[in-house]
Design an enzyme around this catalytic site. Structure first.
Site, PDB file in Angstrom:
ATOM      1  CD  GLU A   1      -2.836   1.246   2.412  1.00  0.00           C
ATOM      2  OE1 GLU A   1      -2.899   0.264   3.170  1.00  0.00           O
ATOM      3  OE2 GLU A   1      -3.538   2.253   2.559  1.00  0.00           O
TER       4      GLU A   1
ATOM      5  CE  LYS B   1      -6.143  -0.156   1.640  1.00  0.00           C
ATOM      6  NZ  LYS B   1      -6.837  -0.770   2.767  1.00  0.00           N
TER       7      LYS B   1
ATOM      8  N   GLY C   1      -9.358   6.545   1.116  1.00  0.00           N
ATOM      9  CA  GLY C   1      -8.488   7.700   1.296  1.00  0.00           C
ATOM     10  C   GLY C   1      -9.142   8.985   1.782  1.00  0.00           C
TER      11      GLY C   1
ATOM     12  NE  ARG D   1     -10.372   7.336   6.038  1.00  0.00           N
ATOM     13  CZ  ARG D   1      -9.356   8.136   5.740  1.00  0.00           C
ATOM     14  NH1 ARG D   1      -9.367   9.380   6.179  1.00  0.00           N
ATOM     15  NH2 ARG D   1      -8.340   7.705   5.017  1.00  0.00           N
TER      16      ARG D   1
END
Ligand code: 13P
Length: 345
Positions: free
Chosen positions: A177, A219, A262, A295
Site C-alpha cells: 500500500e 492497494k 483515502g 472509511r
C-alpha cells in the site's frame, strides 16, 4: 515458499463482486473515529464495534477478507468466540496490519517513512498461527512543494519490498500500500505524475527483492484532484488517469488492485470505483480492480451505531448498504438510483 497457496489467497481476496474491509485502525486512529461520535475509546467498545461489523449477516457476499489490527486478531466476541473464528465461519479471510506506523523521515521535513521491519519475521509467524492469511503495510507520500522527494519514495518502496518478501516467506499475501495522500490543492495531473513515479519505484523494489507478484495485491490511491483543489476532476477522468497509471507500471502478474477510499466521501469513492471498473473493462485490464475500503465502508455504520447496543441492527443495515453499493461499483453497476433505492429499504 508456497507460491500456489499465496496466489490462491490473493485471487480469493479479489473474487468476483467482492473486496476487502479495512478495519485495522490503530488504537489512535480509532480514537479519532470514536471521538467523532462521542464514544469512549476502550478495548470493549473497539471489540463491540468490530464485532458488529463482522457479524453482519450477508456481508460475506461482498467482503472477501478483513484487515485486522493486532489487538483485534486476539480478541473474542461477547459470547467468547474469537473474532477470527467468526470471520472464518463465514468464509471471510482474516488479514493483519503489520506496519507500526509512519515516523518523520530524517532530513526531510514534512515527509514520513513507515516503520515495523524490526522483529517482523516472528510477528508474521505469530499472525499466521493466529489465522491471518494476508498482511498490509501502508506507506504515505505527501504532495507539496518539492515533495515527495526521491529519497522519501525510495525509502518507502524499499520498506514495502522488504515487508512483502518477509510476508511471503511466512505464508501471508502482502498487500502493498503506497498511498499518495489526497490532502492538498494539487491538480489531478500532479497526482497522476506522483502516483506513477511512486508505483514505478515500488515495482522496481519488489523485483529487486524477488517478490512473487502472483501472490501480492496492490492497494493504491485513486488518481484524483487534491481534496481542496478548485474544480476537482470528475469520476470519468479519475478513471482514465488511474487505469492509465497502472497500465504503465503494474505488471499483469499482479492478480488485483484494491483501492483505499483515502478520506473521500463514501459516495464519491463508490462512484470513482464504478467508473474505474468500467474503464478497466473497456481496456481489458489484466488485473481485478476492487476495493479495500476503511472509511468508505465504515462511515455510515459508525454513525448509526453511536456506541449503543440497541443500534446494532441499524448499524449493520447501514454497513450492508455500503457493502452492496461498493460491490455494485466494483462490477461497474453502481448508480445514484441504486444508492437511493437501497437507502429506502
Ligand atoms: P481508507 O479507505 O479509509 O483510506 O482506509 C483504507 C486503509 O486501510 C488505509 O490504510
Amino acid at each position: 515458499m508456497d507460491i500456489t497457496a499465496l496466489a490462491q489467497t490473493a485471487q480469493a481476496l479479489v473474487a468476483p463482486a467482492k473486496g476487502i474491509l479495512a478495519a485495522d485502525e490503530s488504537s489512535g486512529t480509532i480514537k479519532r473515529r470514536f471521538d467523532s461520535i462521542g464514544v469512549e475509546n476502550t478495548e470493549e467498545n473497539r471489540r463491540d464495534y468490530r464485532e458488529m461489523l463482522f457479524s453482519a449477516e450477508g456481508a460475506e457476499n461482498y467482503v472477501s477478507g478483513v484487515i485486522l489490527y493486532d489487538e483485534t486478531i486476539r480478541q473474542k466476541g461477547a459470547d467468547g468466540t474469537p473474532l477470527v473464528d467468526l470471520l472464518r465461519s463465514k468464509g471471510v479471510i482474516p488479514g493483519i496490519k503489520v506496519d507500526t506506523g509512519a515516523t518523520p523521515l530524517a532530513g526531510s521535513p514534512g515527509e514520513l517513512v513507515t516503520e515495523g521491519l524490526d522483529g517482523l519475521r516472528p510477528r508474521l509467524e505469530e499472525h499466521y498461527a493466529l489465522g491471518a492469511r494476508f498482511a498490509k503495510w501502508r506507506a504515505i507520500l505527501t504532495i507539496g512543494d518539492g515533495v515527495p522527494s526521491e529519497k522519501c519514495v525510495a525509502a518507502n518502496a524499499h520498506a514495502l519490498a522488504r515487508y512483502a518478501s518477509l510476508s511471503q516467506e511466512a505464508g501471508l499475501v502482502p498487500i502493498v500500500e503506497p498511498e499518495v495522500l489526497i490532502d492538498g490543492a494539487h491538480d489531478i495531473e500532479t497526482d497522476q505524475r506522483v502516483t506513477e513515479r511512486t508505483l514505478r519505484e515500488v515495482y522496481a523494489a519488489l523485483a529487486l527483492f524477488g517478490v512473487a507478484l502472483e501472490g501480492t495485491l496492490l492497494k493504491p490511491n485513486m488518481v484524483t484532484s487534491g481534496s481542496t483543489a478548485p474544480n476537482r476532476a470528475p469520476a470519468p477522468e479519475v478513471a482514465v488517469r488511474t487505469v492509465d497509471v497502472f497500465l504503465h507500471t503494474v505488471p499483469a502478474a499482479v492478480p488485483g488492485i484494491v483501492f483505499l477510499s483515502g478520506g473521500q466521501p463514501d459516495d464519491e469513492a463508490t462512484l470513482n470505483m464504478h467508473e474505474i471498473a468500467r474503464r478497466g473493462a473497456e481496456v481489458n485490464a489484466p488485473w481485478e480492480l476492487s476495493y479495500s475500503f476503511g472509511r468508505g465502508l465504515q462511515a455510515l455504520p459508525l454513525n448509526a451505531w453511536l456506541g449503543d447496543a440497541a443500534n446494532v441492527p441499524a448499524a449493520q443495515k447501514a454497513y450492508l448498504h455500503r457493502c452492496k453499493l461498493t460491490s455494485a461499483a466494483r462490477q461497474g453497476a453502481y448508480s445514484e438510483a441504486l444508492e437511493e433505492e437501497l437507502a429506502a429499504v
